[in-house]
Motif scaffolding. Structure first.
Motif, PDB file in Angstrom:
ATOM      1  N   HIS A 258       0.820  -1.206   0.000  1.00  0.00           N
ATOM      2  CA  HIS A 258       0.000   0.000   0.000  1.00  0.00           C
ATOM      3  C   HIS A 258       0.861   1.267   0.000  1.00  0.00           C
ATOM      4  CE1 HIS A 258      -3.339  -2.484   2.208  1.00  0.00           C
ATOM      5  NE2 HIS A 258      -3.146  -2.860   0.969  1.00  0.00           N
ATOM      6  N   GLU A 259       2.049   1.229  -0.617  1.00  0.00           N
ATOM      7  CA  GLU A 259       2.932   2.382  -0.545  1.00  0.00           C
ATOM      8  C   GLU A 259       2.286   3.618  -1.165  1.00  0.00           C
ATOM      9  OE1 GLU A 259       6.661   1.351  -2.204  1.00  0.00           O
ATOM     10  OE2 GLU A 259       7.112  -0.161  -0.692  1.00  0.00           O
ATOM     11  N   TRP A 260       1.686   3.475  -2.363  1.00  0.00           N
ATOM     12  CA  TRP A 260       0.986   4.595  -2.977  1.00  0.00           C
ATOM     13  C   TRP A 260      -0.363   4.077  -3.430  1.00  0.00           C
ATOM     14  CZ3 TRP A 260      -0.078   9.305  -3.001  1.00  0.00           C
ATOM     15  CH2 TRP A 260      -0.720   9.931  -4.071  1.00  0.00           C
ATOM     16  N   ALA A 261      -1.351   4.238  -2.603  1.00  0.00           N
ATOM     17  CA  ALA A 261      -2.666   3.665  -2.880  1.00  0.00           C
ATOM     18  C   ALA A 261      -3.751   4.617  -2.397  1.00  0.00           C
ATOM     19  CB  ALA A 261      -2.789   2.304  -2.213  1.00  0.00           C
ATOM     20  N   PRO A 262      -3.971   5.726  -3.108  1.00  0.00           N
ATOM     21  CA  PRO A 262      -4.919   6.731  -2.634  1.00  0.00           C
ATOM     22  C   PRO A 262      -6.365   6.252  -2.605  1.00  0.00           C
ATOM     23  CG  PRO A 262      -4.210   7.236  -4.870  1.00  0.00           C
ATOM     24  CD  PRO A 262      -3.348   6.117  -4.383  1.00  0.00           C
ATOM     25  N   PHE A 263      -6.675   5.162  -3.319  1.00  0.00           N
ATOM     26  CA  PHE A 263      -8.048   4.689  -3.345  1.00  0.00           C
ATOM     27  C   PHE A 263      -8.253   3.423  -2.515  1.00  0.00           C
ATOM     28  CE2 PHE A 263      -7.580   7.177  -7.286  1.00  0.00           C
ATOM     29  CZ  PHE A 263      -8.513   8.165  -6.986  1.00  0.00           C
ATOM     30  N   LEU A 264      -7.280   3.111  -1.673  1.00  0.00           N
ATOM     31  CA  LEU A 264      -7.486   2.098  -0.646  1.00  0.00           C
ATOM     32  C   LEU A 264      -7.939   2.796   0.631  1.00  0.00           C
ATOM     33  CD1 LEU A 264      -4.564  -0.497  -0.857  1.00  0.00           C
ATOM     34  CD2 LEU A 264      -6.961  -0.823  -1.446  1.00  0.00           C
ATOM     35  N   MET A 265      -8.980   2.262   1.260  1.00  0.00           N
ATOM     36  CA  MET A 265      -9.480   2.844   2.510  1.00  0.00           C
ATOM     37  C   MET A 265      -8.699   2.217   3.668  1.00  0.00           C
ATOM     38  SD  MET A 265     -13.506   2.840   1.376  1.00  0.00           S
ATOM     39  CE  MET A 265     -14.177   3.249   2.987  1.00  0.00           C
ATOM     40  N   LYS A 266      -7.565   2.847   3.978  1.00  0.00           N
ATOM     41  CA  LYS A 266      -6.635   2.259   4.950  1.00  0.00           C
ATOM     42  C   LYS A 266      -6.921   2.687   6.392  1.00  0.00           C
ATOM     43  CE  LYS A 266      -3.462   3.995   2.356  1.00  0.00           C
ATOM     44  NZ  LYS A 266      -2.181   4.480   1.799  1.00  0.00           N
ATOM     45  N   LYS A 267      -7.647   3.789   6.556  1.00  0.00           N
ATOM     46  CA  LYS A 267      -7.908   4.300   7.898  1.00  0.00           C
ATOM     47  C   LYS A 267      -9.127   3.594   8.479  1.00  0.00           C
ATOM     48  CE  LYS A 267      -8.761   8.538  10.517  1.00  0.00           C
ATOM     49  NZ  LYS A 267      -8.977  10.006  10.452  1.00  0.00           N
ATOM     50  N   SER A 268      -8.898   2.799   9.515  1.00  0.00           N
ATOM     51  CA  SER A 268     -10.007   2.084  10.149  1.00  0.00           C
ATOM     52  C   SER A 268     -10.000   2.335  11.646  1.00  0.00           C
ATOM     53  CB  SER A 268      -9.925   0.578   9.864  1.00  0.00           C
ATOM     54  OG  SER A 268      -8.819  -0.002  10.526  1.00  0.00           O
ATOM     55  N   GLU A 269     -11.170   2.206  12.245  1.00  0.00           N
ATOM     56  CA  GLU A 269     -11.328   2.401  13.682  1.00  0.00           C
ATOM     57  C   GLU A 269     -12.129   1.247  14.267  1.00  0.00           C
ATOM     58  OE1 GLU A 269     -12.870   6.332  14.686  1.00  0.00           O
ATOM     59  OE2 GLU A 269     -12.512   6.925  12.610  1.00  0.00           O
ATOM     60  N   VAL A 270     -11.674   0.714  15.384  1.00  0.00           N
ATOM     61  CA  VAL A 270     -12.457  -0.270  16.117  1.00  0.00           C
ATOM     62  C   VAL A 270     -13.408   0.508  17.015  1.00  0.00           C
ATOM     63  CG1 VAL A 270     -12.418  -2.188  17.748  1.00  0.00           C
ATOM     64  CG2 VAL A 270     -10.618  -1.982  16.040  1.00  0.00           C
TER      65      VAL A 270
ATOM     66  N   ALA B  16      -2.458  -1.393  -6.747  1.00  0.00           N
ATOM     67  CA  ALA B  16      -2.214  -1.888  -5.392  1.00  0.00           C
ATOM     68  C   ALA B  16      -2.551  -3.357  -5.266  1.00  0.00           C
ATOM     69  CB  ALA B  16      -3.030  -1.082  -4.381  1.00  0.00           C
ATOM     70  N   LYS B  17      -1.701  -4.085  -4.576  1.00  0.00           N
ATOM     71  CA  LYS B  17      -2.013  -5.454  -4.212  1.00  0.00           C
ATOM     72  C   LYS B  17      -3.040  -5.435  -3.090  1.00  0.00           C
ATOM     73  CE  LYS B  17       2.752  -6.898  -5.166  1.00  0.00           C
ATOM     74  NZ  LYS B  17       3.991  -7.468  -4.566  1.00  0.00           N
TER      75      LYS B  17
ATOM     76  N   PHE C 291     -11.419  -0.859  -0.895  1.00  0.00           N
ATOM     77  CA  PHE C 291     -11.007   0.160  -1.846  1.00  0.00           C
ATOM     78  C   PHE C 291     -12.243   0.870  -2.396  1.00  0.00           C
ATOM     79  CE2 PHE C 291     -11.647  -3.694  -4.286  1.00  0.00           C
ATOM     80  CZ  PHE C 291     -12.322  -3.272  -5.420  1.00  0.00           C
ATOM     81  N   TRP C 292     -12.011   1.990  -3.061  1.00  0.00           N
ATOM     82  CA  TRP C 292     -13.116   2.712  -3.678  1.00  0.00           C
ATOM     83  C   TRP C 292     -12.646   3.305  -5.003  1.00  0.00           C
ATOM     84  CZ3 TRP C 292     -13.883   8.287  -3.986  1.00  0.00           C
ATOM     85  CH2 TRP C 292     -12.777   9.021  -3.553  1.00  0.00           C
ATOM     86  N   VAL C 293     -13.576   3.509  -5.915  1.00  0.00           N
ATOM     87  CA  VAL C 293     -13.257   4.054  -7.238  1.00  0.00           C
ATOM     88  C   VAL C 293     -14.259   5.154  -7.540  1.00  0.00           C
ATOM     89  CG1 VAL C 293     -12.938   3.580  -9.685  1.00  0.00           C
ATOM     90  CG2 VAL C 293     -12.421   1.789  -7.995  1.00  0.00           C
ATOM     91  N   PRO C 294     -13.782   6.401  -7.731  1.00  0.00           N
ATOM     92  CA  PRO C 294     -14.710   7.494  -8.046  1.00  0.00           C
ATOM     93  C   PRO C 294     -15.443   7.251  -9.363  1.00  0.00           C
ATOM     94  CG  PRO C 294     -12.554   8.355  -7.386  1.00  0.00           C
ATOM     95  CD  PRO C 294     -12.393   6.882  -7.606  1.00  0.00           C
TER      96      PRO C 294
END
Length: 468
Positions: free
Chosen positions: A41-53, A378-379, A386-389
């Motif tokens: 995920h080094e450069w993956a602006p459309f991966l939703m990486k921020k998660s909260e429990v 991204a792998k 992920f999301w795609v506009p």
């Protein structure tokens, strides 16, 4: 052999002249702990990486992947993962957000308020169910040995209590979490319930162990006592319901109908949970395509044939024409299965933004900017989101060592009509001619030789199989 059941007309001529090459490799992950470990995920602006429990107890966990703001607008939706241990209850509450639930694994009983009445349903894998904002509901993992796993789209309705997220309001509760009833003066509650302060005290002094609790052993005994106390405190409470006007414009109170249906009270919500009573109705069985499902039933995505299938995978879309409650949320649900090494052909969704969840397997997601430069390659693995506009070209490829399955939500309840850039049904084939060739700066014969080479459509074979 391939079949395509959605849309028989020609695809509109959209002037995207893009060809995308995609490569694959990824490692399989574990769904129960999604996201944080991820793939590359080094450069993956459309991966939703921020998660909260947002909830974590001994009985289970709720993790939320926050959507991305876009063009100055707040995120349309977030993606939630619910995991519940066997014999557990998510206590009654409501949210300031619409939910579209997809039961991925396990079995559940879900009860909620639907049009001023209480309903419950037994759900199985593949069931899609909408819970509107403000509707009180609970979830029970009815499995004795297996975890329950639910993926949900969460669409905040803009109360601003927590910016761009959502807020739970607990109906049940005790010391943790507090019930919304606990905020009222005890004398107010006693008057409202027509009960003594001691009787209504059980509603605010419960020993709940969080939003997800076990319902066996000591907990079950205590909850049975709590339910009995609530029932005793509310025995004298009578609820009346106004029915429709008759032809003379008069409004009548029909006591017999009220007795038959039963009042919708806190007791009616709690009793089926703690007393072990069966659900009033099972979800309806397999339906033929074209027969829309109405609330309060769920729609099972596996109870119908795929919209598209060939030797390399299949896809299903559930929209407002299949499941009517989706129209209120303006959201569709889709499921895509790609065999090992196969590719969802580069395409564009001109109608909606897409949110995808890798529910099994691994692979690669590639997205392209409007200016023709690469936005992301991204792998991804199981548990990644992920999301795609809308309008952005993209493609997904399964890893060579196994299939990949993607569950998704789109921001339109209407039929999504993807425009494919590559394949037998691509817009390049439909637009083939000297004008298109001139756009690429090549002779028509040269362009035709490349564009006409791929005779598969929608889901394409791996490079090795193409070579064969």
């Amino acid at each position: 052999m391939e079949t395509w059941k959605q849309g028989s007309g020609r695809l509109p001529a959209i002037f995207f002249c893009l060809l995308i090459a995609v490569a694959v490799t990824a490692d399989r992950g574990v769904w129960e702990v999604p996201g944080d470990e991820g793939g590359s995920h080094e450069w993956a602006p459309f991966l939703m990486k921020k998660s909260e429990v947002v909830v974590k107890t001994e009985g289970g966990e709720i993790r939320v992947f926050r959507g991305h703001p876009w063009n100055g607008h707040p995120p349309r939706m977030h993606i939630g993962f619910v995991t519940m241990e066997p014999n557990t209850l998510m206590i009654p509450h409501y949210l300031d957000a619409d939910l579209i639930l997809f039961l991925l694994r396990g079995e559940a009983k879900i009860g909620w308020i639907h049009k001023d009445d209480f309903v419950d349903r037994q759900l199985k894998p593949g069931d899609v169910l909408r819970i509107p904002a403000g509707s009180a509901f609970y979830v029970v993992n009815t499995g004795k040995e297996h975890r329950l796993q639910i993926v949900a789209s969460i669409e905040p309705i803009g109360t601003d209590l927590i910016p761009d997220l959502f807020t739970p309001f607990y109906i049940g509760g005790g010391e943790y979490p507090l019930s919304v009833l606990a905020g009222f003066d005890i004398r107010t509650l006693a008057a409202a319930f027509h009960a003594t302060p001691e009787e209504v005290g059980v509603l605010t002094l419960g020993r709940t162990a969080g939003p997800i609790i076990f319902i066996h052993g000591n907990e079950a005994d205590y909850l049975q006592q709590l339910n009995g106390a609530v029932k005793s405190a509310m025995e004298t409470m009578k609820k009346t319901r106004r029915l429709a006007q008759d032809v003379n414009g008069k409004i009548e109170m029909e006591a017999k109908e009220e007795k038959k249906k039963g009042a919708c009270t806190l007791t009616s919500i709690l009793s089926p949970i703690f007393s072990g009573e069966p659900s009033t109705e099972m979800n309806e069985a397999r339906r033929p395509v074209g027969d829309p499902v109405k609330a309060p039933d769920a729609y099972n995505i596996y109870d119908r044939d795929p919209d598209f299938r060939n030797d390399y995978g299949w896809s299903i879309e559930v929209n407002e024409h299949d499941y009517l409650p989706l129209k209120q949320s303006d959201i569709s649900v889709f499921l895509v299965n790609l065999s090992a090494g196969s590719m969802m052909a580069p395409h564009v969704n001109p109608r909606a933004t897409e949110y995808g969840v890798v529910v099994s397997g691994a692979g690669t997601v590639e997205v392209v900017y409007p200016n023709g430069t690469g936005a992301m390659k991204a792998k991804v693995k199981e548990g990644d989101v992920f999301w795609v506009p809308r309008f952005f070209p993209f493609s997904q490829v399964a890893a060579s060592h196994g299939p990949m399955e993607i569950l998704g939500f789109t921001t339109s309840a209407r039929r999504n009509r993807p425009q494919f850039l590559v394949g037998k049904n691509s817009i390049l084939r439909l637009m083939m001619g000297k004008e298109l060739a001139a756009g690429f700066g090549v002779r028509e014969e040269e362009l035709r030789q490349v564009v006409m080479k791929q005779n598969n459509t929608v889901i394409l074979p791996s490079w090795e199989e193409n070579e064969e």
